[in-house]
Motif scaffolding. Structure first.
Motif, short mmCIF file in Angstrom:
data_model
loop_
_atom_site.label_atom_id
_atom_site.label_comp_id
_atom_site.label_asym_id
_atom_site.label_seq_id
_atom_site.Cartn_x
_atom_site.Cartn_y
_atom_site.Cartn_z
N LEU A 223 12.45 -1.67 -4.41
CA LEU A 223 11.30 -1.07 -3.72
C LEU A 223 11.77 0.13 -2.92
CD1 LEU A 223 9.57 -4.29 -2.31
CD2 LEU A 223 8.93 -3.01 -4.37
N TRP A 224 10.97 1.21 -2.96
CA TRP A 224 11.28 2.38 -2.15
C TRP A 224 11.14 2.03 -0.67
CZ3 TRP A 224 7.57 6.77 -0.63
CH2 TRP A 224 8.28 7.81 -0.04
N ARG A 225 10.07 1.32 -0.33
CA ARG A 225 9.87 0.84 1.03
C ARG A 225 10.13 -0.67 1.04
NH1 ARG A 225 10.03 5.64 3.68
NH2 ARG A 225 8.12 6.91 3.43
N ARG A 462 -0.08 11.00 2.62
CA ARG A 462 0.77 12.02 3.26
C ARG A 462 1.57 12.85 2.26
NH1 ARG A 462 -0.19 13.40 8.54
NH2 ARG A 462 -1.35 11.65 9.44
N GLY A 463 1.39 12.53 0.95
CA GLY A 463 2.10 13.31 -0.07
C GLY A 463 3.55 12.94 -0.23
N ARG A 464 3.93 11.75 0.23
CA ARG A 464 5.30 11.29 0.07
C ARG A 464 5.35 10.32 -1.09
NH1 ARG A 464 5.09 11.13 6.07
NH2 ARG A 464 4.39 8.97 5.92
N ASN A 465 5.96 10.66 -2.16
CA ASN A 465 6.02 9.82 -3.35
C ASN A 465 7.34 9.06 -3.42
OD1 ASN A 465 3.48 10.73 -4.32
ND2 ASN A 465 4.47 12.60 -5.08
#
Length: 467
Positions: A223-225, A462-465
């Motif tokens: 997972l990224w987060r 927020r445009g954070r991919n």
């Protein structure tokens, strides 16, 4: 001591409260005479626990009636567990502390206590099966990731099965019979989380069990987060305002505050901050500078988060009170007349009686953090660094000159407390999510008058991919 032990053990089996009470009385006299005897305190804690177990009262009344005895027992178990002069007794004390926490639906803390017991005694079958029970409860509650946790449960049970006589030795035949069925559970076997690609910070989080995720143990680095614990949805009637409920803003803030406190602790321990200040040495092995201030800030931030949990619960459950005056200490209980005893506030009792067991966990933590509870040191450390001055020392905590305005603490001891406070705060946030989930399950809402609103991911907006 033999008489006291016999009265308590036999009284517990025979459900003879008078026998157990007499055993406790004898042990209390012995502890006064020999205050340094850890084995006496351990036996006294067992007696107090047995007294609580023999109280016949429905929930949530049972938790109130037995509150003082169980709090005293946990305080003694924790003291013996930290003392560690006799590792086997310390491990048993931490196991029994875990058992007490498990009874109070404090599954995350119970798991941490069993884990600590196994570090002292890896053969402790009661701690192994206790850790498995705690994780299974988290899976059953819906807050734990089944896919991630069941293989870990399986590994604990396999280790316990290798030494059944150790379980008999520690818990007795009756308890072994109850545990035996659990040992035969057919659970998936998996591999531990792969941390070979983890950063140093991710390893710190995993090794200290500080992730805010349904995995509870280890990290899911796919997972990224990876701090993925969320409140995914709540039920509202169609007549509600179309704007997003405040609970999502509240939880986002609560979560971010914890992650910030956790990172502050990591940075303080790794001493990554550039030091720009010059200090006068006080000739008592004291440590001064940004690093030490960061550690103290992290500990304070964690205790402040407990107050925020109380405010968040108040908003979500619609509890009465001025938000500016709500604290973790005053939210859950109220004085009962002039008796000096306490009772749950009416809406809290109503929610618990309806089946919200996570609120039992939260209110029990509140009792342990006050005077007489085993968590009170965490509040005392926060108060000393907030309202006075706390100085950390490399060795000894004796200052060159005494002052009632300054508290002194050895660095290693403070770090242990800080990591414990971070784990406690993490547990409280998980209990809060569990409380919300329980409340949502209890709502009987007419589907014709309810609507589902899906909220987007914050990073996407927020445009954070994801990378």
């Amino acid at each position: 001591m033999i008489a006291a032990g016999t009265l308590i053990d036999a009284g517990a089996i025979a459900r003879d409260r008078d026998a157990v009470t007499e055993g406790v009385r004898l042990l209390e006299e012995l502890v006064v005479l020999m205050p340094d005897r850890g084995d006496l305190k351990y036996c006294l804690a067992n007696g107090l626990s047995s007294q609580a177990d023999l109280v016949d009262a429905p929930q949530p009344l049972w938790f109130l009636v037995t509150r003082d005895n169980r709090r005293r027992a946990r305080n003694l178990y924790s003291f013996i567990g930290l003392e560690r002069s006799t590792p086997s007794i310390s491990a048993q004390a931490l196991t029994n502390l875990g058992n007490s926490l498990l009874t109070a639906f404090r599954f995350v803390e119970a798991y941490d206590s069993y884990f600590a017991a196994l570090e002292l005694d890896p053969t402790n079958g009661v701690a192994l099966t206790g850790a498995a029970k705690a994780l299974l409860h988290l899976v059953d509650s819906g807050v734990g990731d089944q896919q991630a946790l069941l293989p870990i449960v399986s590994s604990y049970l396999q280790r316990a099965k290798k030494n059944p006589e150790r379980i008999r030795q520690l818990a007795g035949d009756k308890a072994f019979e109850q545990i035996s069925a659990m040992l035969e559970l057919d659970l998936p076997v998996g591999k531990s989380r792969d941390l070979s690609t983890a950063t140093e910070y991710q390893r710190f989080v995993a090794e200290n069990r500080l992730s805010l995720s349904p995995a509870i143990e280890g990290l899911d680095l796919s997972l990224w987060r990876w701090d993925s614990l969320q409140i995914h949805s709540i039920i509202e009637t169609i007549g509600s305002t179309p704007r997003p409920p405040s609970i999502f803003a509240i939880f986002n803030t609560l979560k971010a505050d914890f992650l910030a406190a956790r990172y502050l602790a990591y940075c303080g321990l790794k001493e990554v901050f550039p030091e720009s200040g010059g200090y006068i040495d006080t000739l008592d092995f004291a440590r001064y500078g940004i690093t030490n201030a960061t550690l103290l800030l992290s500990q304070r931030a964690c205790l402040d988060l407990l107050d925020k949990v109380a405010v968040a619960a108040s908003e979500y459950l619609g509890l009465p009170g001025n938000p500016q005056r709500i604290s973790f200490a005053n939210r859950w209980f109220e004085q009962q007349g002039g008796t000096g005893s306490v009772r749950l506030q009416p809406k809290i009792q109503e929610e618990i009686s309806a089946g919200n067991s996570a609120l039992i966990a939260i209110t029990e933590v509140a009792g342990d953090i006050e005077s007489g509870g085993f968590l009170r040191i965490k509040k005392e450390l926060r108060n000393s660094s907030t309202h006075r001055f706390t100085v950390l020392h490399d060795r000894s905590c004796t200052s060159s000159r005494d002052s009632t305005f300054v508290e002194h603490c050895e660095l290693d001891s403070f770090v242990d407390h800080l990591l414990g406070t971070l784990r406690l705060t993490r547990a409280m946030i998980i209990y809060f999510v569990q409380m919300v989930m329980n409340h949502e399950h209890m709502l009987h809402c007419d589907l014709l008058s309810a609507a589902q609103v899906l909220l987007p991911d914050h990073d996407r907006i927020r445009g954070r991919n994801a990378k």
